[in-house]
Write a protein that holds these residues in place. Sequence first.
Motif, PDB file in Angstrom:
ATOM      1  N   SER A 235      -5.283  -7.511   9.990  1.00 21.60           N
ATOM      2  CA  SER A 235      -5.848  -7.759   8.754  1.00 21.60           C
ATOM      3  C   SER A 235      -5.578  -6.460   7.925  1.00 21.60           C
ATOM      4  CB  SER A 235      -6.992  -8.321   8.517  1.00 21.60           C
ATOM      5  OG  SER A 235      -7.218  -8.537   7.364  1.00 21.60           O
ATOM      6  N   ILE A 236      -5.201  -5.996   7.021  1.00 21.28           N
ATOM      7  CA  ILE A 236      -5.082  -4.910   6.331  1.00 21.28           C
ATOM      8  C   ILE A 236      -6.747  -4.714   5.664  1.00 21.28           C
ATOM      9  CG2 ILE A 236      -4.699  -5.784   3.878  1.00 21.28           C
ATOM     10  CD1 ILE A 236      -2.663  -3.278   3.602  1.00 21.28           C
ATOM     11  N   SER A 237      -7.432  -5.647   5.665  1.00 17.70           N
ATOM     12  CA  SER A 237      -8.787  -5.324   5.191  1.00 17.70           C
ATOM     13  C   SER A 237      -9.610  -4.632   6.304  1.00 17.70           C
ATOM     14  CB  SER A 237      -9.211  -6.792   4.706  1.00 17.70           C
ATOM     15  OG  SER A 237      -9.520  -7.665   5.784  1.00 17.70           O
ATOM     16  N   ASN A 238      -9.113  -4.653   7.547  1.00 15.21           N
ATOM     17  CA  ASN A 238      -9.899  -3.924   8.505  1.00 15.21           C
ATOM     18  C   ASN A 238      -9.366  -2.661   8.973  1.00 15.21           C
ATOM     19  OD1 ASN A 238     -11.873  -6.310   8.853  1.00 15.21           O
ATOM     20  ND2 ASN A 238     -10.395  -7.087  10.399  1.00 15.21           N
ATOM     21  N   VAL A 239      -8.178  -2.151   8.375  1.00 12.72           N
ATOM     22  CA  VAL A 239      -7.605  -1.106   8.681  1.00 12.72           C
ATOM     23  C   VAL A 239      -8.350   0.048   8.211  1.00 12.72           C
ATOM     24  CG1 VAL A 239      -5.378   0.175   8.312  1.00 12.72           C
ATOM     25  CG2 VAL A 239      -5.390  -2.158   9.240  1.00 12.72           C
ATOM     26  N   THR A 240      -8.394   1.360   8.654  1.00 10.09           N
ATOM     27  CA  THR A 240      -8.833   2.288   8.121  1.00 10.09           C
ATOM     28  C   THR A 240      -7.860   3.503   7.881  1.00 10.09           C
ATOM     29  OG1 THR A 240      -9.556   3.281  10.559  1.00 10.09           O
ATOM     30  CG2 THR A 240     -11.164   1.863   9.518  1.00 10.09           C
ATOM     31  N   ALA A 241      -6.548   3.055   8.198  1.00  7.80           N
ATOM     32  CA  ALA A 241      -5.786   4.046   8.035  1.00  7.80           C
ATOM     33  C   ALA A 241      -5.101   3.768   6.467  1.00  7.80           C
ATOM     34  CB  ALA A 241      -4.564   3.999   8.812  1.00  7.80           C
ATOM     35  N   ASP A 242      -4.222   4.489   5.853  1.00  3.80           N
ATOM     36  CA  ASP A 242      -3.705   4.466   4.471  1.00  3.80           C
ATOM     37  C   ASP A 242      -2.320   3.889   4.831  1.00  3.80           C
ATOM     38  OD1 ASP A 242      -3.646   4.781   1.711  1.00  3.80           O
ATOM     39  OD2 ASP A 242      -3.157   7.073   1.950  1.00  3.80           O
ATOM     40  N   VAL A 243      -2.081   2.733   4.407  1.00  7.01           N
ATOM     41  CA  VAL A 243      -0.985   1.860   4.609  1.00  7.01           C
ATOM     42  C   VAL A 243      -0.500   1.319   3.443  1.00  7.01           C
ATOM     43  CG1 VAL A 243       0.115   0.272   5.816  1.00  7.01           C
ATOM     44  CG2 VAL A 243      -1.839   1.594   7.084  1.00  7.01           C
ATOM     45  N   THR A 244       0.812   1.404   3.398  1.00  5.24           N
ATOM     46  CA  THR A 244       1.751   0.699   2.145  1.00  5.24           C
ATOM     47  C   THR A 244       2.509   0.074   2.743  1.00  5.24           C
ATOM     48  OG1 THR A 244       1.268   2.484   0.550  1.00  5.24           O
ATOM     49  CG2 THR A 244       3.151   1.053   0.112  1.00  5.24           C
ATOM     50  N   VAL A 245       2.851  -1.404   1.992  1.00  5.39           N
ATOM     51  CA  VAL A 245       3.782  -2.312   2.574  1.00  5.39           C
ATOM     52  C   VAL A 245       4.814  -2.578   1.442  1.00  5.39           C
ATOM     53  CG1 VAL A 245       4.151  -4.738   3.338  1.00  5.39           C
ATOM     54  CG2 VAL A 245       2.024  -3.474   4.038  1.00  5.39           C
ATOM     55  N   ILE A 246       6.158  -2.443   1.964  1.00  3.95           N
ATOM     56  CA  ILE A 246       7.332  -2.845   0.970  1.00  3.95           C
ATOM     57  C   ILE A 246       7.642  -4.173   1.191  1.00  3.95           C
ATOM     58  CG2 ILE A 246       9.463  -2.001   0.001  1.00  3.95           C
ATOM     59  CD1 ILE A 246       8.648   1.002   1.078  1.00  3.95           C
ATOM     60  N   ASP A 247       7.669  -5.152   0.261  1.00  4.27           N
ATOM     61  CA  ASP A 247       7.801  -6.424   0.716  1.00  4.27           C
ATOM     62  C   ASP A 247       9.619  -6.593   0.462  1.00  4.27           C
ATOM     63  OD1 ASP A 247       8.533  -6.871  -2.049  1.00  4.27           O
ATOM     64  OD2 ASP A 247       6.296  -7.824  -2.277  1.00  4.27           O
ATOM     65  N   SER A 248       9.915  -7.826   0.775  1.00  2.00           N
ATOM     66  CA  SER A 248      11.384  -8.260   0.799  1.00  2.00           C
ATOM     67  C   SER A 248      11.660  -8.436  -0.728  1.00  2.00           C
ATOM     68  CB  SER A 248      11.657  -9.611   1.222  1.00  2.00           C
ATOM     69  OG  SER A 248      10.864 -10.616   0.757  1.00  2.00           O
ATOM     70  N   ALA A 249      10.975  -8.487  -1.631  1.00  2.00           N
ATOM     71  CA  ALA A 249      11.537  -8.691  -3.138  1.00  2.00           C
ATOM     72  C   ALA A 249      11.700  -7.170  -3.500  1.00  2.00           C
ATOM     73  CB  ALA A 249      10.298  -9.120  -3.826  1.00  2.00           C
ATOM     74  N   GLU A 250      10.993  -6.167  -3.221  1.00  2.00           N
ATOM     75  CA  GLU A 250      11.232  -4.893  -3.651  1.00  2.00           C
ATOM     76  C   GLU A 250      12.284  -4.212  -3.054  1.00  2.00           C
ATOM     77  OE1 GLU A 250       9.114  -0.647  -3.961  1.00  2.00           O
ATOM     78  OE2 GLU A 250       7.680  -2.245  -3.239  1.00  2.00           O
ATOM     79  N   ILE A 251      12.779  -4.628  -1.731  1.00  2.83           N
ATOM     80  CA  ILE A 251      13.885  -4.386  -1.069  1.00  2.83           C
ATOM     81  C   ILE A 251      14.933  -4.780  -1.709  1.00  2.83           C
ATOM     82  CG2 ILE A 251      15.059  -4.131   0.973  1.00  2.83           C
ATOM     83  CD1 ILE A 251      12.258  -4.208   2.485  1.00  2.83           C
ATOM     84  N   SER A 252      14.816  -6.321  -1.772  1.00  2.00           N
ATOM     85  CA  SER A 252      16.368  -6.947  -2.652  1.00  2.00           C
ATOM     86  C   SER A 252      16.717  -6.393  -3.790  1.00  2.00           C
ATOM     87  CB  SER A 252      15.954  -8.366  -2.397  1.00  2.00           C
ATOM     88  OG  SER A 252      14.950  -8.647  -3.638  1.00  2.00           O
ATOM     89  N   ARG A 253      15.619  -5.875  -4.696  1.00  2.00           N
ATOM     90  CA  ARG A 253      15.994  -5.352  -6.077  1.00  2.00           C
ATOM     91  C   ARG A 253      16.563  -3.822  -6.026  1.00  2.00           C
ATOM     92  NH1 ARG A 253      10.395  -8.209  -8.110  1.00  2.00           N
ATOM     93  NH2 ARG A 253      11.355 -10.442  -8.316  1.00  2.00           N
ATOM     94  N   ALA A 254      16.498  -3.413  -4.994  1.00  2.00           N
ATOM     95  CA  ALA A 254      16.737  -1.901  -4.820  1.00  2.00           C
ATOM     96  C   ALA A 254      18.076  -1.450  -5.017  1.00  2.00           C
ATOM     97  CB  ALA A 254      16.628  -1.190  -3.367  1.00  2.00           C
ATOM     98  N   GLY A 255      19.049  -2.486  -5.046  1.00  2.00           N
ATOM     99  CA  GLY A 255      20.367  -2.303  -5.591  1.00  2.00           C
ATOM    100  C   GLY A 255      21.156  -1.264  -4.187  1.00  2.00           C
ATOM    101  N   ALA A 256      22.126  -0.678  -4.694  1.00  2.57           N
ATOM    102  CA  ALA A 256      22.745   0.359  -3.719  1.00  2.57           C
ATOM    103  C   ALA A 256      22.236   1.800  -3.720  1.00  2.57           C
ATOM    104  CB  ALA A 256      24.379   0.447  -4.079  1.00  2.57           C
ATOM    105  N   VAL A 257      21.244   1.728  -2.827  1.00  2.08           N
ATOM    106  CA  VAL A 257      20.664   3.036  -2.396  1.00  2.08           C
ATOM    107  C   VAL A 257      20.251   2.840  -1.111  1.00  2.08           C
ATOM    108  CG1 VAL A 257      19.569   3.329  -4.885  1.00  2.08           C
ATOM    109  CG2 VAL A 257      18.362   2.041  -3.248  1.00  2.08           C
TER     110      VAL A 257
ATOM    111  N   SER B 257      21.470 -16.060  -7.760  1.00  8.83           N
ATOM    112  CA  SER B 257      21.002 -15.140  -8.642  1.00  8.83           C
ATOM    113  C   SER B 257      21.659 -13.877  -8.947  1.00  8.83           C
ATOM    114  CB  SER B 257      19.660 -14.787  -8.014  1.00  8.83           C
ATOM    115  OG  SER B 257      19.841 -14.201  -6.894  1.00  8.83           O
ATOM    116  N   VAL B 258      21.363 -13.047  -9.984  1.00  8.30           N
ATOM    117  CA  VAL B 258      22.377 -12.177 -10.190  1.00  8.30           C
ATOM    118  C   VAL B 258      21.325 -10.915 -10.602  1.00  8.30           C
ATOM    119  CG1 VAL B 258      23.814 -10.946 -12.014  1.00  8.30           C
ATOM    120  CG2 VAL B 258      24.073 -13.390 -11.429  1.00  8.30           C
ATOM    121  N   LEU B 259      21.653  -9.737 -10.167  1.00  6.47           N
ATOM    122  CA  LEU B 259      20.673  -8.616 -10.166  1.00  6.47           C
ATOM    123  C   LEU B 259      21.633  -7.387 -10.714  1.00  6.47           C
ATOM    124  CD1 LEU B 259      18.130  -6.486  -9.422  1.00  6.47           C
ATOM    125  CD2 LEU B 259      19.428  -5.934  -7.290  1.00  6.47           C
TER     126      LEU B 259
END
Length: 581
Positions: free
Chosen positions: A14-36, A546-548
């Motif tokens: 659980s991220i609430s128990n983690v003592t490290a500095d973590v970021t999660v990039i989810d599928s929605a952000e990845i799908s909107r990235a385009g051609a990069v 859908s269209v992006l």
Amino acid sequence: MAETVVTATRMPESISNVTADVTVIDSAEISRAGAVGVADVLARVPGVQINRNGGPGQATSVYLRGMNNQNTLVFVDGVRYGGQEMQGGANWAALPLAQIERIEVLRGPAAAIYGSDAMGGVVQIFTRKGMDGAPLPYAELGFGSYRSSKAAAGLTGGSNGLTYAINLADERSRGWDVYPDNKYTPNPDKDGYSNSSASVNLGYKAGNHSLDGSLRYNRLKTHYDQSAAPFDDYDTVETTTASLKWSAQWSDMYRSVVQVSHTDMDADRHTDSPESAKGKSDGLLWQNIWTLGANRFNVDFERNEDTLNTQYAWTQNTDSRRIQNAVALGWSLNTGPHSFNARVRHDDVKDQKSKTTGGLGYGLQINDRLRWVSSAGTAFRTPTLYERFTGQAATDQRPESSRNIETGLHFEQGNNKLSAVVYQNKVRDQITYDWTSAMPCYCYRNWERVDIKGLTLSGSTKVAGWNFGGSLDFMQPINRENDKLLPYRSKRMAKLYADTKVNAWVLGGEAQFYSQRQTDIANTAQLPGYALFNLYAEYAIDKQWSVLARLNNVMDKDYQPTKGYASAGRNVFVSVKWAPR
């Protein structure tokens, strides 16, 4: 429910128990990235800066908290991703963004969990997996500026304990002249790339046992400028990875995981002096996890074997091999408002110096809104086979090593989140190519001491239907050999985003700001700071279509990611997605 991450402890947590500095990039952000590329998506994460010789497809470095590219360990579905060629590190350009479902970014050392290379942090990439249910196909087709295109298709599903996912993707661009300031071998041709990939992920669960297998293939062809016109320089890199993982819950107290993996990476350079490098990696991991009340213990055994064969014009050809055996011990306790963890790992490296690393972490839930975390750890990086065996290694070459301490406050109340993390990472014996040595010893030696101090502020909120977020980084990346700034690191970075949903529309924008960067170790030349603005819109036609549309570099900023290299100007990308539910 609290979000679960894997990278912080090498097991679901659980991220609430983690003592490290973590970021999660989810599928929605990845799908909107385009051609990069994957690196462009990571560049939006706090503490991350990228340095690239042009655009997507070109040689790319990811600096995590100011550390070198080879100091960030990368995994794809639990398998190490990186080569033994040159100074190592991930080949970011070859990672197919279209097949990626989720990315976890761990900032800070993790060698006590993962071993060599995890000095700046760990990036874990998860590709699309199958789920129980009827077969679900998906497809995407997009086009954009510079004759860019993206095509992806796949099928996921499962029944009777068997799950499957088949993914195909192709990304390419004609590109532009990436090195217009090349004074020695000018070549004004277009420098594009193509990236084709295929993968199969299978899973089977029966009772308390589960098997997961994967097979991935990727071929990257990228053009660049090294030889004078009319010669067309290009590299091809083919990567094949196979893995099999068996997980077993033997009792309420004990579970085990066994994973075997194999990777082939072949690179061919088509220049006026052809070159090649062929690398292989084999991995074996055996994890043992015991849960006793609020305590969790683990004993992990790991073996990695790497080989490298090179045919270079300017160095001694190699046919080298290295074996690393490791044992790691871990303990964690979550009781009331307190979270504790302690880890130690010993890596025995054949014919080289072995290393023992450790880490401690503590978290305190002060109240229902505020949490304090603190951690300390040591890490190392073993020289690559290229650094070690191409006749360029100093006779007293040693592994790089580091010591890191950090502490942070995290606030969360409803839709409001704020965090502040302070860190210091001291690196010793950093391996550097010494251009000042007399022939024949142009060589890799332990030359630099590095001290990186930093503060990362980040937050997000929701106001009047809009999601707002961003981060601000302050960093002092100092080379203690000359007390100068490390090249291509900005002392200040700011990243902002905003998006909203209006009926069937999702509208959003992003901004990135970077202060000036030094271009050499003596700090005699600088590149100015710059700002990038991107806009995107996604429209759901119905439940299947859908269209992006993305507009990148809205202000048509002319900036150099690396001295002499050109970046993309204002560009647009439009894609259509089909995903029945």
